[in-house]
Scaffold this active site. Structure first.
Site, PDB file in Angstrom:
ATOM      1  N   HIS A 232       0.832  -1.210   0.000  1.00 47.91           N
ATOM      2  CA  HIS A 232       0.000   0.000   0.000  1.00 47.91           C
ATOM      3  C   HIS A 232       0.853   1.241   0.000  1.00 47.91           C
ATOM      4  O   HIS A 232       2.036   1.228   0.375  1.00 47.91           O
ATOM      5  CB  HIS A 232      -0.955   0.009   1.202  1.00 47.91           C
ATOM      6  CG  HIS A 232      -0.285   0.207   2.536  1.00 47.91           C
ATOM      7  ND1 HIS A 232       0.058   1.440   3.040  1.00 47.91           N
ATOM      8  CD2 HIS A 232       0.103  -0.692   3.481  1.00 47.91           C
ATOM      9  CE1 HIS A 232       0.610   1.318   4.228  1.00 47.91           C
ATOM     10  NE2 HIS A 232       0.659   0.023   4.523  1.00 47.91           N
TER      11      HIS A 232
ATOM     12  N   CYS B 172       2.755  -4.761   6.627  1.00 45.41           N
ATOM     13  CA  CYS B 172       2.524  -4.437   5.216  1.00 45.41           C
ATOM     14  C   CYS B 172       3.826  -3.986   4.557  1.00 45.41           C
ATOM     15  O   CYS B 172       4.814  -3.678   5.211  1.00 45.41           O
ATOM     16  CB  CYS B 172       1.483  -3.339   5.094  1.00 45.41           C
ATOM     17  SG  CYS B 172      -0.205  -3.850   5.515  1.00 45.41           S
TER      18      CYS B 172
END
Length: 243
Positions: A204, A218
């Site tokens: 992301h 992440c």
């Protein structure tokens, strides 16, 4: 859309002429940087870092882009995207991760120094290299793109009432869920256009991608890089390998 050019009297140059001259200067600057990188170690070395500007920065950006260290369109200003590309270059080659371009970084560029290919599978594939902290894109086993990324920092944190460790587990995955609208608010913060590949772990966009592991798990990239990945690289089903 075609832009009309108004010619003026005297020595003033048209916009297209100025653009051509600056592009030519940037091309020459890129060649000069490559030649400088081959100079003896005792030579005087220029350094470039965030905030620098000029044709040599444009040349640096051109060299970075040619080698797949994505920094957007060259504009002659050493901003955030150029910093991210320099981090990726330095990480890929075991250099000090300081976003300062000097002798070693220039030599790595001149020598086309790239990270190793860690996936030879068919089609478009994304590889997250935990050791080097880079995200690479390969097409049919050919390296196309290298981005700075920041993955799990290994620290404990609380997630829905239980303590978990901030890790990015290695393995073979594929994108199974995406959020295209922009920023998505989650229990651990905001994620820009996430593409999930392992539970709540996603690639992301973020406004903070340091050159060290810093996330809850992440793989962060810049907001602009995430838009670029969405454009024609990552989608549902794209293989993601974490090594």
């Amino acid at each position: 859309m075609t832009r009309a050019i108004t010619r003026r009297s005297g020595s003033a140059q048209t916009p297209s002429r100025r653009t051509a001259l600056r592009a030519g200067a940037a091309f020459a600057a890129g060649g000069a940087l490559a030649l400088l990188a081959a100079a003896p170690s005792q030579a005087a070395w220029p350094t470039f870092t965030t905030g620098a500007a000029g044709d040599h920065v444009w040349g640096l950006q051109r060299l970075l882009g040619e080698r797949g260290y994505w920094c957007g369109a060259p504009d002659g200003y050493f901003g955030g995207l150029t910093e991210q590309a320099v981090y990726a270059l330095q990480k890929s080659n075991g250099l000090t991760r300081d976003a300062i371009v000097g002798r070693d970084s220039l030599r790595a560029l001149a020598n086309w120094a790239l990270p190793p290919v860690l996936d030879n599978g068919p089609g478009t594939r994304v590889v997250i290299d935990l050791q080097r902290q880079v995200l690479t894109v390969l097409r049919d086993g050919v390296l196309r793109l290298t981005l700075n990324t920041s993955t799990g920092n290994g620290e404990p944190y609380e997630y829905y009432g239980r303590e978990v460790k901030a890790t990015t587990p290695p393995g073979e995955f594929a994108v199974f869920s995406t959020y295209t609208k922009g920023w998505q608010t989650g229990p651990l913060g905001d994620l820009y256009r996430p593409q999930y590949f392992n539970g709540a772990i996603a690639v992301h966009g973020s406004d903070h991608i340091p050159p060290w592991p810093d996330s809850h798990g992440c793989a962060r990239v810049s907001v602009a890089a995430m838009d670029m990945l969405w454009a024609d690289i990552m989608t549902t089903g794209t293989p993601v390998r974490v090594v």
